[in-house]
Design a protein around this motif. Structure first.
Motif, PDB file in Angstrom:
ATOM      1  N   PRO A   1     -14.436   4.088  -3.109  1.00 32.96           N
ATOM      2  CA  PRO A   1     -15.649   3.520  -2.843  1.00 32.96           C
ATOM      3  C   PRO A   1     -16.055   3.725  -1.128  1.00 32.96           C
ATOM      4  N   ALA A   2     -17.568   4.429  -1.296  1.00 32.43           N
ATOM      5  CA  ALA A   2     -17.882   4.512   0.410  1.00 32.43           C
ATOM      6  C   ALA A   2     -17.674   3.250   1.271  1.00 32.43           C
ATOM      7  N   SER A   3     -17.696   1.826   0.760  1.00 34.93           N
ATOM      8  CA  SER A   3     -17.504   0.858   1.240  1.00 34.93           C
ATOM      9  C   SER A   3     -15.740   0.475   1.379  1.00 34.93           C
ATOM     10  N   CYS A   4     -15.375   1.391   1.511  1.00 28.11           N
ATOM     11  CA  CYS A   4     -13.478   0.635   1.299  1.00 28.11           C
ATOM     12  C   CYS A   4     -13.348   0.629   3.193  1.00 28.11           C
ATOM     13  N   PRO A   5     -12.771  -0.322   3.037  1.00 31.86           N
ATOM     14  CA  PRO A   5     -11.906  -0.631   4.500  1.00 31.86           C
ATOM     15  C   PRO A   5     -10.658  -0.370   5.284  1.00 31.86           C
ATOM     16  N   GLY A   6     -10.277   0.833   4.513  1.00 33.65           N
ATOM     17  CA  GLY A   6      -9.110   1.439   4.587  1.00 33.65           C
ATOM     18  C   GLY A   6      -7.893   0.735   3.948  1.00 33.65           C
ATOM     19  N   THR A   7      -6.895   1.352   4.230  1.00 37.02           N
ATOM     20  CA  THR A   7      -5.516   1.174   3.683  1.00 37.02           C
ATOM     21  C   THR A   7      -4.897   0.051   4.492  1.00 37.02           C
ATOM     22  N   SER A   8      -4.726   0.457   5.745  1.00 31.97           N
ATOM     23  CA  SER A   8      -4.125  -0.162   6.918  1.00 31.97           C
ATOM     24  C   SER A   8      -5.047  -1.590   7.387  1.00 31.97           C
ATOM     25  N   SER A   9      -6.534  -1.817   6.880  1.00 26.81           N
ATOM     26  CA  SER A   9      -7.056  -2.370   7.420  1.00 26.81           C
ATOM     27  C   SER A   9      -6.532  -4.165   7.160  1.00 26.81           C
ATOM     28  N   GLU A  10      -6.681  -5.464   7.747  1.00 28.06           N
ATOM     29  CA  GLU A  10      -6.179  -5.897   7.133  1.00 28.06           C
ATOM     30  C   GLU A  10      -6.860  -6.552   5.803  1.00 28.06           C
ATOM     31  N   LYS A  11      -7.995  -6.204   5.232  1.00 31.26           N
ATOM     32  CA  LYS A  11      -9.527  -6.168   4.526  1.00 31.26           C
ATOM     33  C   LYS A  11      -8.786  -5.679   3.817  1.00 31.26           C
ATOM     34  N   ALA A  12      -8.294  -4.640   3.267  1.00 26.73           N
ATOM     35  CA  ALA A  12      -7.765  -3.933   2.542  1.00 26.73           C
ATOM     36  C   ALA A  12      -7.523  -4.440   1.038  1.00 26.73           C
ATOM     37  N   GLY A  13      -7.845  -4.381   0.008  1.00 25.09           N
ATOM     38  CA  GLY A  13      -8.334  -4.637  -1.283  1.00 25.09           C
ATOM     39  C   GLY A  13      -8.781  -6.397  -1.319  1.00 25.09           C
ATOM     40  N   LYS A  14      -9.456  -7.070  -0.228  1.00 24.83           N
ATOM     41  CA  LYS A  14      -9.856  -8.113  -0.466  1.00 24.83           C
ATOM     42  C   LYS A  14     -11.170  -7.943  -0.271  1.00 24.83           C
ATOM     43  N   GLU A  15     -12.006  -7.421   0.214  1.00 21.63           N
ATOM     44  CA  GLU A  15     -13.709  -7.156   1.105  1.00 21.63           C
ATOM     45  C   GLU A  15     -14.733  -6.965  -0.498  1.00 21.63           C
ATOM     46  N   ASP A  16     -15.415  -7.498  -0.914  1.00 21.59           N
ATOM     47  CA  ASP A  16     -16.070  -7.258  -2.545  1.00 21.59           C
ATOM     48  C   ASP A  16     -16.145  -5.817  -2.358  1.00 21.59           C
ATOM     49  N   GLY A  17     -16.845  -4.885  -1.581  1.00 20.12           N
ATOM     50  CA  GLY A  17     -16.560  -4.145  -1.632  1.00 20.12           C
ATOM     51  C   GLY A  17     -14.988  -2.663  -2.830  1.00 20.12           C
ATOM     52  N   CYS A  18     -14.243  -3.690  -2.881  1.00 21.30           N
ATOM     53  CA  CYS A  18     -13.139  -2.993  -3.431  1.00 21.30           C
ATOM     54  C   CYS A  18     -12.952  -3.436  -4.772  1.00 21.30           C
ATOM     55  N   ALA A  19     -13.269  -4.049  -5.556  1.00 25.20           N
ATOM     56  CA  ALA A  19     -13.771  -4.081  -6.386  1.00 25.20           C
ATOM     57  C   ALA A  19     -13.761  -3.161  -7.481  1.00 25.20           C
ATOM     58  N   GLY A  20     -13.207  -2.912  -8.450  1.00 26.39           N
ATOM     59  CA  GLY A  20     -13.206  -1.911  -9.484  1.00 26.39           C
ATOM     60  C   GLY A  20     -12.248  -0.630  -8.598  1.00 26.39           C
ATOM     61  N   CYS A  21     -12.161  -0.381  -7.827  1.00 23.95           N
ATOM     62  CA  CYS A  21     -11.221   0.343  -7.185  1.00 23.95           C
ATOM     63  C   CYS A  21      -9.725  -0.050  -7.709  1.00 23.95           C
ATOM     64  N   PRO A  22      -9.667   1.696  -7.799  1.00 18.54           N
ATOM     65  CA  PRO A  22      -8.121   1.894  -8.536  1.00 18.54           C
ATOM     66  C   PRO A  22      -6.972   1.379  -8.000  1.00 18.54           C
ATOM     67  N   ASN A  23      -7.366   1.390  -6.834  1.00 20.85           N
ATOM     68  CA  ASN A  23      -6.258   1.622  -5.423  1.00 20.85           C
ATOM     69  C   ASN A  23      -6.164  -0.286  -5.245  1.00 20.85           C
ATOM     70  N   GLN A  24      -7.232  -1.729  -5.450  1.00 24.47           N
ATOM     71  CA  GLN A  24      -7.087  -2.623  -4.987  1.00 24.47           C
ATOM     72  C   GLN A  24      -5.870  -3.263  -5.052  1.00 24.47           C
ATOM     73  N   LYS A  25      -5.520  -3.220  -5.950  1.00 27.38           N
ATOM     74  CA  LYS A  25      -3.888  -3.922  -6.313  1.00 27.38           C
ATOM     75  C   LYS A  25      -3.151  -3.386  -4.911  1.00 27.38           C
ATOM     76  N   ALA A  26      -3.044  -2.188  -5.335  1.00 20.72           N
ATOM     77  CA  ALA A  26      -1.921  -1.882  -4.289  1.00 20.72           C
ATOM     78  C   ALA A  26      -2.165  -1.969  -2.282  1.00 20.72           C
ATOM     79  N   CYS A  27      -3.471  -2.308  -2.390  1.00 25.02           N
ATOM     80  CA  CYS A  27      -4.249  -2.058  -1.092  1.00 25.02           C
ATOM     81  C   CYS A  27      -3.756  -3.697  -0.746  1.00 25.02           C
ATOM     82  N   ALA A  28      -4.614  -4.891  -1.808  1.00 27.13           N
ATOM     83  CA  ALA A  28      -3.971  -5.722  -0.999  1.00 27.13           C
ATOM     84  C   ALA A  28      -2.551  -6.655  -1.327  1.00 27.13           C
ATOM     85  N   SER A  29      -1.628  -5.556  -1.386  1.00 25.33           N
ATOM     86  CA  SER A  29      -0.023  -5.723  -1.399  1.00 25.33           C
ATOM     87  C   SER A  29       0.423  -5.220  -0.510  1.00 25.33           C
TER      88      SER A  29
END
Length: 184
Positions: free
Chosen positions: A8-36
């Motif tokens: 999604p447009a609100s993605c903080p980026g995969t290398s961000s500390e917030k990757a997969g943890k931001e509200d904008g990450c909800a529903g993204c197919p990459n969320q689990k991978a980014c958070a890990s």
């Protein structure tokens, strides 16, 4: 740029500390991978999806930001028209919460079958096949109330696990809006 192309447009980026943890990450197919911390690794399902879709010459997505405008009707009529012209055609209903395609093409009482090569789509005619969660519900009046990961998982399964064979066209009927199915 470390923002995945399907994020999604609100993605903080995969290398961000917030990757997969931001509200904008909800529903993204990459969320689990980014958070890990593995957000920059390719989704392992993508290889299977690419393999299946390699046998599909043209993929057409029918979508609109608004509901009730006739997306399913257009998708069904387009698929019927293409198949009547002799094209090998698939029709994929990814409107998980409101699957109407099986009824529109007259095969709502059919069931999906499993084979060694994957899920078998339901055949409407010799060169037109359909896949929809509507075939998997006990009744056409049953509701599917899924969000995020479950919806994404089903769409990926339809793309990866359905044995579409070789198609000239795959028409994809999307739900209204810009929900999880579109991002997937």
């Amino acid at each position: 740029n470390d923002v995945p192309e399907n994020a999604p447009a609100s993605c903080p980026g995969t290398s961000s500390e917030k990757a997969g943890k931001e509200d904008g990450c909800a529903g993204c197919p990459n969320q689990k991978a980014c958070a890990s911390g593995k957000g920059d690794e390719e989704d392992p399902d993508m290889l299977g999806i690419r393999d299946r879709m390699a046998n599909v010459k043209q993929k057409l997505l029918v979508l609109s930001g608004k509901g009730g405008v006739g997306k399913s009707t257009v998708a069904a009529q387009l698929a019927l028209s293409l198949s009547s012209q002799g094209f090998e055609t698939g029709l994929l209903d990814i409107d998980v919460c409101g699957p109407s395609v099986p009824r529109m093409v007259g095969v709502e009482s059919e069931e999906v079958r499993q084979a060694a090569s994957g899920w078998q789509p339901v055949w409407v005619r010799e060169n037109l096949c359909v896949m929809s969660i509507g075939f998997m519900l006990p009744s056409r009046d049953d509701a599917v109330v899924w969000r995020g990961v479950r919806k994404n998982g089903l769409v990926k399964q339809f793309l990866k696990d359905v044995d579409w064979g070789s198609l000239d066209f795959l028409i994809i009927d999307a739900p209204p809006g810009t929900s999880d199915e579109h991002i997937t």
